[in-house]
Motif scaffolding. Structure first.
Motif, short mmCIF file in Angstrom:
data_model
loop_
_atom_site.label_atom_id
_atom_site.label_comp_id
_atom_site.label_asym_id
_atom_site.label_seq_id
_atom_site.Cartn_x
_atom_site.Cartn_y
_atom_site.Cartn_z
N GLY A 178 -5.36 -61.36 -0.16
CA GLY A 178 -4.11 -61.35 -0.98
C GLY A 178 -3.18 -59.83 -1.15
N ILE A 179 -2.12 -60.31 -2.47
CA ILE A 179 -0.88 -59.73 -2.66
C ILE A 179 -1.58 -57.92 -3.37
N LEU A 180 -2.59 -57.77 -4.29
CA LEU A 180 -3.41 -56.97 -4.90
C LEU A 180 -3.98 -55.94 -3.41
N ASP A 181 -4.38 -57.10 -2.45
CA ASP A 181 -4.86 -56.21 -0.66
C ASP A 181 -3.52 -54.94 -0.34
N ARG A 182 -2.64 -55.89 -0.60
CA ARG A 182 -1.43 -55.49 0.23
C ARG A 182 -0.54 -54.37 -0.31
N THR A 183 -0.56 -54.31 -1.69
CA THR A 183 0.56 -53.34 -2.87
C THR A 183 -0.19 -52.35 -3.48
N ASP A 184 -1.80 -52.49 -3.71
CA ASP A 184 -2.20 -51.51 -4.27
C ASP A 184 -2.03 -50.19 -4.28
N SER A 185 -1.36 -49.73 -3.07
CA SER A 185 -1.05 -48.11 -2.76
C SER A 185 0.15 -47.79 -3.45
N TYR A 186 1.18 -49.14 -4.22
CA TYR A 186 2.59 -48.42 -4.67
C TYR A 186 2.24 -48.63 -6.53
N ILE A 187 1.21 -49.96 -7.02
CA ILE A 187 1.68 -49.52 -7.78
C ILE A 187 1.13 -48.13 -8.84
N PHE A 188 0.38 -46.79 -8.50
CA PHE A 188 0.53 -46.16 -9.46
C PHE A 188 1.29 -45.08 -9.56
N THR A 189 2.31 -45.39 -8.05
CA THR A 189 2.74 -44.45 -7.16
C THR A 189 4.50 -44.47 -8.15
N ALA A 190 4.29 -45.89 -7.99
CA ALA A 190 6.27 -45.88 -8.86
C ALA A 190 6.39 -45.63 -9.90
N PRO A 191 5.91 -45.29 -11.10
CA PRO A 191 6.52 -44.19 -12.26
C PRO A 191 6.34 -42.75 -12.22
N LEU A 192 5.51 -42.46 -11.18
CA LEU A 192 5.45 -40.65 -10.71
C LEU A 192 6.82 -40.42 -10.07
N VAL A 193 7.31 -41.29 -8.82
CA VAL A 193 8.31 -41.72 -7.60
C VAL A 193 9.61 -41.41 -8.78
N TYR A 194 9.21 -42.16 -9.79
CA TYR A 194 10.43 -42.08 -11.22
C TYR A 194 10.77 -41.14 -11.17
N TYR A 195 10.08 -40.72 -12.22
CA TYR A 195 9.85 -39.27 -12.65
C TYR A 195 10.90 -38.34 -12.00
N PHE A 196 10.43 -38.01 -10.29
CA PHE A 196 10.33 -37.29 -9.52
C PHE A 196 11.91 -36.86 -9.38
N VAL A 197 12.12 -37.90 -9.78
CA VAL A 197 13.52 -38.12 -9.09
C VAL A 197 14.41 -38.22 -10.76
N THR A 198 13.89 -38.51 -11.81
CA THR A 198 15.03 -38.81 -13.15
C THR A 198 14.79 -36.80 -13.73
N LEU A 199 13.49 -36.80 -13.56
CA LEU A 199 13.43 -35.61 -13.96
C LEU A 199 13.53 -34.52 -13.61
N LEU A 200 12.36 -33.83 -12.16
CA LEU A 200 12.33 -32.75 -11.73
C LEU A 200 13.64 -32.81 -11.02
N LEU A 201 14.06 -33.10 -10.03
CA LEU A 201 14.95 -33.11 -9.34
C LEU A 201 16.45 -32.46 -10.18
N PRO A 202 16.69 -33.49 -11.33
CA PRO A 202 18.24 -33.12 -11.56
C PRO A 202 17.57 -31.54 -12.11
N LEU A 203 16.38 -31.13 -13.04
CA LEU A 203 16.28 -29.73 -13.79
C LEU A 203 16.51 -28.62 -12.38
N LEU A 204 15.95 -29.29 -11.08
CA LEU A 204 15.40 -28.28 -9.99
C LEU A 204 17.61 -27.96 -9.44
N GLN A 205 18.02 -28.77 -9.92
CA GLN A 205 19.35 -28.86 -9.72
C GLN A 205 20.04 -28.23 -10.49
N THR A 206 19.98 -27.74 -11.05
CA THR A 206 21.18 -27.32 -12.54
C THR A 206 20.44 -25.71 -12.14
N THR A 207 19.28 -25.68 -11.20
CA THR A 207 18.87 -24.31 -10.87
C THR A 207 19.89 -22.86 -9.65
#
Length: 296
Positions: free
Chosen positions: A266-295
């Motif tokens: 099913g769809i969940l069998d193929r997309t289960d690896s993406y579910i928890f990943t999405a918010p972590l990558v988003y906040y990595f890009v929007t919070l962590l990277l800009p913070l490091l860029q300022t240093t």
């Protein structure tokens, strides 16, 4: 490997790459279809346990959430409490008295298969309004020769980071599958007996390698450190997503969440690896990277 599995896998990859490249409503519609089908499978698993969730209400508010993420990502988080209120309101005024399990399964369906995947839309939308050049907010690169030479600076940040996340997940899944199948001996968890420690470790290592390479070419600040961090986050999150879906299937007493994709389940069998990943990558890009860029 059966040809049906190979063929359906190729079609899925082409559709994923095409919608991701286009972005805008094209990507949102693709995610909306995956969420719709995934929630159907999730609620089928839930109903097999005798639970009666608010299926239609949950699926409707999940689709509305994806639309809001495209129109105004800053308002997306406000939808979650409103959606939860609507779901509870619906269940409380049903002729049949709702149970704790009914409410919990409905909210879980909203959070697990609706809210978390919405972060893929938010991630792809980063800086997209500045680069869209097609109807419906779509995007098409104007200088393919620069991309062929490894110059990714002209591409939208949302596109490059989404593709890097996808590549890390694919590397983790493929690496874990191959090493686990041929060299895996130590069982990782009783939740999924076929998963091995050796496969999990190599899958995370493959994610690390892809993330570090991507961080270098995308010019992340402190690219080695940020690449290792991103690869570790994605490798672990994709593994946890896989185990979580295995737990749901185990509790429901089924092998696959559905039979939609030939050779894959099913769809969940193929997309289960993406579910928890999405918010972590988003906040990595929007919070962590800009913070490091300022240093720097």
């Amino acid at each position: 490997m059966p040809w049906s599995r190979i063929f359906s896998g190729i079609i899925a990859i082409v559709m994923a790459l095409s919608s991701t490249l286009l972005g805008g409503w094209y990507f949102t519609i693709a995610i909306a279809i995956v969420v719709f089908l995934g929630q159907q499978e999730y609620f089928n698993l839930v109903r097999s346990r005798g639970i009666t969730p608010a299926v239609k209400t949950t699926m409707f508010v999940s689709q509305a959430l994806l639309a809001i993420c495209t129109l105004n990502p800053s308002l997306a988080d406000a939808i979650m409490p409103i959606a939860g209120t609507l779901i509870c309101f619906y269940l409380l005024f049903q002729p049949k008295l709702a149970t704790i399990a009914d409410i919990s399964a409905s909210i879980m369906g909203l959070f697990y298969v609706g809210y978390l995947p919405s972060y893929w839309v938010r991630l792809r939308e980063i800086n997209h309004d500045l680069t869209s050049n097609l109807p419906l907010g779509g995007y098409w690169p104007s200088h393919w020769d620069n991309i062929g030479q490894g110059n990714f600076s002209a591409l939208p940040t949302g596109l490059t980071t989404t593709m890097l996340a996808f590549l890390c997940i694919w590397a983790a899944d493929i690496g874990a599958y191959i090493i686990g199948k041929f060299f895996g001996k130590t069982r990782l968890s009783d939740i999924s007996p076929r998963k091995t420690v050796e496969g999990a470790v190599f899958g995370i290592a493959a994610s690390l390698a892809v993330a570090v390479t991507g961080a270098y070419f995308l010019h992340f600040p402190y690219w080695l450190m940020t690449g290792l961090t991103l690869g570790l986050i994605i490798g672990i999150a994709s593994l946890l997503g896989d185990l979580t879906e295995s737990l749901l299937k185990r509790d429901a007493g089924v092998k696959d969440s559905g039979q939609l994709i030939p050779g894959h389940g099913g769809i969940l069998d193929r997309t289960d690896s993406y579910i928890f990943t999405a918010p972590l990558v988003y906040y990595f890009v929007t919070l962590l990277l800009p913070l490091l860029q300022t240093t720097l």
